[in-house]
Design a protein around this motif. Sequence first.
Motif, PDB file in Angstrom:
ATOM      1  N   LEU A  96       0.811  -1.214   0.000  1.00  0.00           N
ATOM      2  CA  LEU A  96       0.000   0.000   0.000  1.00  0.00           C
ATOM      3  C   LEU A  96       0.847   1.269   0.000  1.00  0.00           C
ATOM      4  O   LEU A  96       0.307   2.373  -0.044  1.00  0.00           O
ATOM      5  CB  LEU A  96      -0.932   0.009   1.223  1.00  0.00           C
ATOM      6  CG  LEU A  96      -1.903  -1.173   1.328  1.00  0.00           C
ATOM      7  CD1 LEU A  96      -2.781  -1.025   2.568  1.00  0.00           C
ATOM      8  CD2 LEU A  96      -2.761  -1.289   0.076  1.00  0.00           C
ATOM      9  N   LEU A  97       2.168   1.113   0.064  1.00  0.00           N
ATOM     10  CA  LEU A  97       3.052   2.265  -0.005  1.00  0.00           C
ATOM     11  C   LEU A  97       3.087   2.815  -1.431  1.00  0.00           C
ATOM     12  O   LEU A  97       2.881   2.062  -2.391  1.00  0.00           O
ATOM     13  CB  LEU A  97       4.466   1.869   0.431  1.00  0.00           C
ATOM     14  CG  LEU A  97       4.640   1.462   1.899  1.00  0.00           C
ATOM     15  CD1 LEU A  97       6.013   0.857   2.112  1.00  0.00           C
ATOM     16  CD2 LEU A  97       4.428   2.666   2.819  1.00  0.00           C
ATOM     17  N   PRO A  98       3.366   4.105  -1.593  1.00  0.00           N
ATOM     18  CA  PRO A  98       3.463   4.653  -2.959  1.00  0.00           C
ATOM     19  C   PRO A  98       4.626   4.003  -3.711  1.00  0.00           C
ATOM     20  O   PRO A  98       5.748   3.964  -3.212  1.00  0.00           O
ATOM     21  CB  PRO A  98       3.748   6.147  -2.705  1.00  0.00           C
ATOM     22  CG  PRO A  98       3.363   6.398  -1.288  1.00  0.00           C
ATOM     23  CD  PRO A  98       3.570   5.126  -0.554  1.00  0.00           C
ATOM     24  N   ASN A  99       4.348   3.477  -4.887  1.00  0.00           N
ATOM     25  CA  ASN A  99       5.377   2.848  -5.730  1.00  0.00           C
ATOM     26  C   ASN A  99       6.261   1.890  -4.929  1.00  0.00           C
ATOM     27  O   ASN A  99       7.475   2.086  -4.801  1.00  0.00           O
ATOM     28  CB  ASN A  99       6.252   3.922  -6.396  1.00  0.00           C
ATOM     29  CG  ASN A  99       5.439   4.872  -7.236  1.00  0.00           C
ATOM     30  OD1 ASN A  99       4.600   4.444  -8.031  1.00  0.00           O
ATOM     31  ND2 ASN A  99       5.670   6.169  -7.052  1.00  0.00           N
ATOM     32  N   PRO A 100       5.683   0.840  -4.358  1.00  0.00           N
ATOM     33  CA  PRO A 100       6.477  -0.063  -3.516  1.00  0.00           C
ATOM     34  C   PRO A 100       7.626  -0.703  -4.276  1.00  0.00           C
ATOM     35  O   PRO A 100       7.500  -1.066  -5.449  1.00  0.00           O
ATOM     36  CB  PRO A 100       5.451  -1.117  -3.071  1.00  0.00           C
ATOM     37  CG  PRO A 100       4.355  -1.052  -4.082  1.00  0.00           C
ATOM     38  CD  PRO A 100       4.292   0.382  -4.519  1.00  0.00           C
ATOM     39  N   THR A 101       8.746  -0.818  -3.597  1.00  0.00           N
ATOM     40  CA  THR A 101       9.922  -1.462  -4.184  1.00  0.00           C
ATOM     41  C   THR A 101       9.743  -2.981  -4.166  1.00  0.00           C
ATOM     42  O   THR A 101       8.819  -3.517  -3.531  1.00  0.00           O
ATOM     43  CB  THR A 101      11.184  -1.106  -3.385  1.00  0.00           C
ATOM     44  OG1 THR A 101      11.066  -1.666  -2.066  1.00  0.00           O
ATOM     45  CG2 THR A 101      11.364   0.411  -3.279  1.00  0.00           C
ATOM     46  N   LEU A 102      10.656  -3.649  -4.842  1.00  0.00           N
ATOM     47  CA  LEU A 102      10.622  -5.111  -4.859  1.00  0.00           C
ATOM     48  C   LEU A 102      10.695  -5.665  -3.439  1.00  0.00           C
ATOM     49  O   LEU A 102       9.942  -6.575  -3.065  1.00  0.00           O
ATOM     50  CB  LEU A 102      11.782  -5.640  -5.699  1.00  0.00           C
ATOM     51  CG  LEU A 102      11.948  -7.169  -5.744  1.00  0.00           C
ATOM     52  CD1 LEU A 102      10.761  -7.814  -6.428  1.00  0.00           C
ATOM     53  CD2 LEU A 102      13.249  -7.537  -6.457  1.00  0.00           C
ATOM     54  N   GLN A 103      11.609  -5.117  -2.626  1.00  0.00           N
ATOM     55  CA  GLN A 103      11.767  -5.612  -1.261  1.00  0.00           C
ATOM     56  C   GLN A 103      10.540  -5.334  -0.399  1.00  0.00           C
ATOM     57  O   GLN A 103      10.182  -6.133   0.473  1.00  0.00           O
ATOM     58  CB  GLN A 103      13.024  -4.997  -0.625  1.00  0.00           C
ATOM     59  CG  GLN A 103      14.320  -5.522  -1.193  1.00  0.00           C
ATOM     60  CD  GLN A 103      14.447  -7.032  -1.043  1.00  0.00           C
ATOM     61  OE1 GLN A 103      14.262  -7.577   0.051  1.00  0.00           O
ATOM     62  NE2 GLN A 103      14.751  -7.712  -2.136  1.00  0.00           N
ATOM     63  N   GLN A 104       9.897  -4.200  -0.632  1.00  0.00           N
ATOM     64  CA  GLN A 104       8.673  -3.896   0.125  1.00  0.00           C
ATOM     65  C   GLN A 104       7.544  -4.844  -0.232  1.00  0.00           C
ATOM     66  O   GLN A 104       6.721  -5.193   0.615  1.00  0.00           O
ATOM     67  CB  GLN A 104       8.270  -2.439  -0.110  1.00  0.00           C
ATOM     68  CG  GLN A 104       9.194  -1.454   0.593  1.00  0.00           C
ATOM     69  CD  GLN A 104       8.978  -0.019   0.159  1.00  0.00           C
ATOM     70  OE1 GLN A 104       8.421   0.251  -0.901  1.00  0.00           O
ATOM     71  NE2 GLN A 104       9.420   0.920   0.985  1.00  0.00           N
TER      72      GLN A 104
END
Length: 797
Positions: free
Chosen positions: A278-286
Motif C-alpha cells: 500500500l506504499l506509494p510505488n512499492p519497491t521489490l523488497q517492500q
Amino acid sequence: MHRVIIRFFWIGLTVFFLLPVQVYSEAKDISFNRDIRPILSRNCFHCHGPDATHREADLRLDIESGIKAKSGTAFIIESGQPEKSLLFERISSNDPDLVMPPADSGKSLKPAEIQLLKRWIEEGAPWSKHWAYVNPQPIATPKVKNQKWPVNWIDHFILSRLEKQNLKPAAEADKITLIRRLSFDLTGLPPTPQEVKEFVNDRSAKAYEKLVDRLLASPHYGERMAIYWLDLVRFADTVGYHGDQDHHISPYRDYVINAFNDNMPFDQFTREQLAGDLLPNPTLQQKIATGYNRVLQTSHEGGVQPKEYLAIYAADRIRNFSGVWMGATMGCCQCHDHKYDPYTIKDFYSQVAFFADIDEAQHFTKATNALPTAREPELFLYSEEEQKQISELEPKIKTLKKTLKSTKQAKEQAQLKQRLDALQKMRTAIDKKALKTMITVSIKPRDIRILPRGNWLDDSGPVVQPAIPEFLGALGNGDKRLTRLDLANWLSDKDGYGLLMARVFANRFWYLFFGNGIAPVLDDFGGQGGPPHSPQLLDQLALKFFNDNWNVKQMVKFIVMSKAYRQSSLESPEQRKLDPYNQLVNRQARFRLPAEMVRDNALAVSGLLITKIGGPSVKPYQPAGYYRHLNFPKRKYVSHSDERQWRRGLYVHWQRQFLHPMLKAFDAPSREECTAQRPRSNTPIAAITLLNDPTFIEAARKFAEEVLQNGGTSDTEKVKYAFSKATSRSPEEIESKALLALLNLNRKAYLSKPEDAVSLTQSGLAKTKQGLDNVELASWTEVTRALLNLNEVVTRN
C-alpha cells in the motif's frame, strides 16, 4: 557401532522454562499493578471482569468504579476498613456457600494473598490503571552509592535496586566468557580461536566496545536476529493444515535478515511487512516484505468450507498481529469479550476488517496432490541467467505469434505452432524453476461481520469497519476506509500505540540478552501476563527505543554495553536464595543455546559450516521414514547432497507438522503460532541427538581430522587444542585426564575391530582427508563427539 564415550551433556527430567508468578518486592508499600492486580486477574476477572456477557452478579472488579462501587448497603471496598468491605468478607469466609472464588471455579486464594488484599484495603485501596496501557514517562536516573560500577543508566537502575537490598552485583565475567557470550548473542556463532586471542590480548579501554561494534557489523547479526523474528511471525516453508504442502516464502526470510543487517528503523520494518503493497510505488523488497501476511496456516484440501476457513484465517491473523506488535491476546475475543483485558469482540472483528483486502480466494481452489502448492499472488525472482533467457525468448514468442496470426497456409501454420509450443515450454520451464515468494496484493475488501460466539454460520452480527480497540481511542481517516497502512502507522505513532509497542520490544530485547524479560510474559502484557519486575527501567528502555527513531542496533548496543550485561553468571547460594529468578539482575543468565545455534556451533567448530547468507531452505540429514505419515501427497524426504547440507539452522526446511527432529529435540517451535519465548528443556532425547544425529557425527569427524592435522604432536597437545577450539579455554587437568582416558579406551576398542573404525570414518557426505589412519581418526572422533556434548559447549554463558 560407535564406541565408548563420556556423556558430558546433562541428562535429566524435562524441565521447561517456568515463569515466576511473584515479582521480587523491593518496597514495603503495596503496588496495585505489581501485587494486587495479578491476584484479582487470576482469581476474579473470569467472572467479574471485562466480559459483560459472562459477568456474574453485575459485579466488575477490573475497573476502579466497579471495585469501589456499592452493593446493597455495603461497599465492595470500604477504603481503609477491610472488615467493612464485601470483597474481604467473601475472600476470607469459611462458609463454602459464600467464599470467593467459589470451590467449583477451580481457583483459590492463598492465605498470603488474602493478607495482601487486606493490607491493600487498609492502606486505602489505591488504584492504578493497568501498566501496559499507560505510556512510559521519563524519570530521573536513580542515584547509586557505588559510582564506579555503572557504565550507562541501565546500571543505575539495576544497582539502585541492589543497594536497597544490601546486595552487590556479580563480578564482571572473564574476557573469554564475554566474547563467547557476545558472539552467540549477536551472531549466533562461536568466536574463532584467533578472535578470542585478539580480544584477550587487547588491553585498550575500548576493547569491549570494538568487539561489540564488530559483531553488530557482521552479516551474521541479521541471521541471529532473524531466528527470533521468524518465531514471532510463525515463518515456515509449509502450509500447516491438512497435507502440509510446501509454499514459496524463503525470500521473505532474506528480507528479514537484510532488514536487521541494514538496521532498518523498526517502524519502517513494521510498515513494510503489514502494508508494503500500500506504499506509494512499492519497491521489490517492500513487496517481498508483505509475505508476512501470507505465512499463516492454510488448508488446500478440496472439501474445506470457505466461510469456515475465512473465520479461521481471520483469527490466526489477529492472534499473530496482536501478539507480535501489541503484546496482546486479542485472539481471546474471537467468541466473546476478553475475560481479563479491555478488548471486546467488536475490537477483534474491527481488527479483522483491516486485513479484509487480502485475497484469500487462492486457498479455496480445488486441491491437487502436487508439490509445491501455488498460493498466488506470487512474485517471481529471476536470476540474472533466467532474466537473460527470458529477454531472448519473449521477443521470439511475440514474433512467432504475430507471424502465425498472419499466416494462411495450414504443414506452415503447423510448423509455426510447433516452434511456438517449444519456446513457450522453455519459457514455462523458467517460471517453474525460478525462485518465487508469496506477496500481498490488495483487493476490494470483503464485508466483515461480528460472528456471534465466533460461529461462522451465523450472519446475524453487524458489519464492522476497520478500527483500533475502542479503549485505546479512535483512528480517523475522514470518510475513507482505514487500511493496513493506517494500522501500521498507528502502531509506531507517538499519539497512537508507539510508546506501548516500544515497551513490548524493549522487553523482548532484554529477553534476548538476559534470558528473561523484565515483564515475564513476552506476548501478553495483559492481566494474565504478569507485571514487570523493574517497570521504571522497562519504561526508560521503551522511551529510548522510540526517541532513537526505532534504531535496533543502537538499542542492542546500549544493552550489551551495560555493566549489568557483562556480569558473571556464577551465583552464590545467597543470591539463589534471595533472588531465585534473578529479577534483581545481580548476575547474568546461563541457558542452553537455541536449537539452530546448537547445530551452527558444531558445524562452525568442525569447519564444515557454510556461511553464505540467504537463499532457499535446505534439507539436512533426517531419519528415514520420518515423513511416512505425511499424505496428500505422499512425500519422501531427500536430503541435499552438496554444500547445502552444512548451511545454518536458520535455513533448514521448516515442515510445520513434521519439524526436523534435531530442531524439535532442542525446543524449536513448529511455528503454527507466534512464539515469543521458547521453552528450554533438558532431556535424554537432546543428549542422544547430540551424540547420534548424522550432522553431529560428521561434524565430530571433521573436527577430529583438524585436531590430527593441526593439534600438535602429542596426545596431550591435541586434547588441549581440541578442548580450546570447542570451549575457547584451556582444559583443567581433570578434564584432560578424562579425555585422554576416553581416547585410549576407544583406541583399544577400534584396534580390536578396525572395521568399526572404517564405518565411522567413512560416514557422511564430507570426504575424509587422505593419509589419516582410520583407527586414530575414529578414536579422536569419539573425543570430539564428547566435546561437542559438553554442557559448556551448548550453553550460552
